[in-house]
Design an enzyme around this catalytic site. Sequence first.
Site, mmCIF file in Angstrom:
data_model
loop_
_atom_site.group_PDB
_atom_site.id
_atom_site.type_symbol
_atom_site.label_atom_id
_atom_site.label_comp_id
_atom_site.label_asym_id
_atom_site.label_seq_id
_atom_site.Cartn_x
_atom_site.Cartn_y
_atom_site.Cartn_z
ATOM 1 N N ASP A 1 21.556 66.717 -42.072
ATOM 2 C CA ASP A 1 22.375 66.648 -40.864
ATOM 3 C C ASP A 1 22.537 68.041 -40.269
ATOM 4 O OD1 ASP A 1 24.700 65.819 -39.047
ATOM 5 O OD2 ASP A 1 24.361 63.974 -40.173
ATOM 6 N N HIS B 1 29.058 67.399 -36.691
ATOM 7 C CA HIS B 1 28.563 66.101 -37.147
ATOM 8 C C HIS B 1 28.377 66.016 -38.656
ATOM 9 C CE1 HIS B 1 25.537 62.760 -37.279
ATOM 10 N NE2 HIS B 1 26.183 62.334 -36.210
ATOM 11 N N SER C 1 26.301 56.746 -37.064
ATOM 12 C CA SER C 1 26.374 57.934 -37.932
ATOM 13 C C SER C 1 27.577 57.883 -38.853
ATOM 14 C CB SER C 1 26.484 59.200 -37.084
ATOM 15 O OG SER C 1 25.251 59.638 -36.625
#
Length: 743
Positions: free
Chosen positions: A190, A244, A570
């Site tokens: 990620d 994220h 996600s």
Amino acid sequence: MRTQVIRRGLVAAAVVTTAVGVCVGPLSASPGATSGGNAASSDKATQAGVDSTSALVQLKGDPLSTNARTKPAQGKKIDFSSSAVKSERAALSALRNDFKAWLRTNAPKAQIVNEYDLALNAVAVRLNGTPLDTLRGAPQVTRAEYERTYTIADSNDPDLSLVHAVQAWRSSQVGGDANAGKGVKIGIIDTGVDQTHPCFSDAGFPATTQLGDKRFTNNKVIVAKVFNMKGGQQGYTPEAVQEHGTHVAGTVACNLDTPAVVNGVDVPYDVSGVAPAAQVGNYNVFPADVQNVRNEDLVDAMEEAYVDGMDVINMSIGGNASGAQDLGTVAVDNLDRANMVVAVAAGNSGPGHYTVESAGSAERALTAGASTVGHFVGAAITVGATTYRAATGDFPVVSSPLTAALGVVTGTTNGLGLACDTLPAGSLTGKIAVVSRGSCSFATKIRKAQDAGAVAAVVVNNVAGDPIAMGGDAAVQPAPTIPAYMVDRGSAAGLVAANGQSATIDATLAYFRTGNDNIMAGFSSQGPTDTSARRVKPDVVAPGVNVLSSIPTHLCGGSPDCWTFLQGTSMATPHLAGMAGVVRGAHPTWTAEQVRSAIVNTAAEGVLTRYTDGTTVERDVNVTGAGLANLLAAVGARIAVGPVSTSFGTIPGGSGQTRTATVVLTSLTGAAQTVSLSVDSVQGAGVTFTAPSSVTIPATGSTTITVTATSDKGAAAGDHSADLRFAVGGVEIAHSVLYAYVG
């Protein structure tokens, strides 16, 4: 041609304009809104079982349940449409308004956060330093008491409750909270993991050999590596710059019971990842501000994670599926065969079939669809006697109460316009703009409203469920600077009707627990895969809307209180990765395929509802896969099913063909099992699915059965599905989706 893959995180604008649904709206406008429990305590444990920062205040006058004019006849329920009930509700609302006016004069710091008229004629009040005796002195008050606190086995985190995680931790298979994921390594491919966040403190973790750039590792985050073609010349490091990856990692493995504060609001539970005892690896494929990763870097990261000993990897990413397997999906399948579980996002390209993205389209990926968690942090917006609950996000909020006229931008989405194009100059001067979600980014809408003179903006959701934390858009320049909030779709009618009326946005933020859980996200990508196999995807669903987790502390000025709500597949994927970690920790001899099956083939059915209304059960297997993941059932799985779902591909229309497929069954108990099989839950007319009535699975090894799909010559075109169920002694132990397409 190089395939680009983008991260699948915050959903900026769901383009959905379908029929009005039923969801939580104004606090005083519907029976559901006046039920208890919508706003949780802001104090975790000031006293045992008592929250001295909040109070329930009972007002004079009987509630609807006991009022002589409104209480139902024996065996009946209250008729909320009757004139007597409407009249009494109005009278009780007026009494509450009198109390609100008294508070403004006599206890201005106290804040009403919920209202009740069914079981109690009462309000919930955040005291903010106001003595309880002050409230008892109000002429409208019958009784005031500190709020009590209640807990159940898995109530300390809504996400975990929905997937029965804490119950799983305390099962005999796992052996307690401290064992959930212990000894398991989970790689996060990620944007990086911030090892300085309290979620990833290594206190209590064993000394572990750390790999990669050790400036960004500890004994919890044991690997920090960067993967980018230009990484060397650009000086990229594994540091978590974007939010994220740290958010994803927190959902996977945030340390047990980590306190959380969002925008100054103390969240009334301590956050834990699904596998809090697991260690994680940071495989940063989006270093610095990089937004895309190529397949070569992605595969490099996947292989490196495998070599580094990761048991599970999480890939909350997605790219266009090309109608055939790409090398990224092949890599996923092969790593699963090599005994590493790969959890992948289905993508945020829904609604609509054939929207599942790569690498979630891989046959052996553990592919996640997204559903809602009913909670958020926000403020109250009051219009007359009606109060709306509004979620905050990446945009400014008011620092003191803001009162202005509502300026409704009219249009066709529940009476509201989208505000994606320039609005007439001066049309919103001095007003609080009201617009609909959809078509363009939130930042675009808010900027258009600001340019038309608005002093604040309210975006109304266009799908069922709660409002969400709106994300920014760096492409919108200059960025909007006015306060902005989101309210739920059920608020649309009231706000449209109140156009021009005075509204007040409260400056005090609060945590709201609404119970709007398990609604499928409209953005969640759907199957089948765009290949000749037409595989069912997603495999299973997990919470992916309004998921609270960690973000890098540098985004909060270095404060450890750095958390946010995000939405996307996600956010669903790390729930599955964490589950895989817990299952693998409890059953280290199970293969990756068996771990996947345990999670998919024990999922809860019939609990996920449609994004269009939030109430109708969603039966389409290409929306829900096997259902909502259930970790308690997964750790207790008794058989493994391979593949986890069976597709018969495309049966030509009018052909009357029969197709066969094989399913491999393995015992997970170490003992032989005689299992009864049945087929039900058939969707679509004209295709019959069959399977053997029973089979004996050996204690070791496996057995193979043949299942069939027979199409009538007049079978309806399109999707056909059924559930293959496995039972022992009349008790279901697993189920698997059977799917065929006629066309």
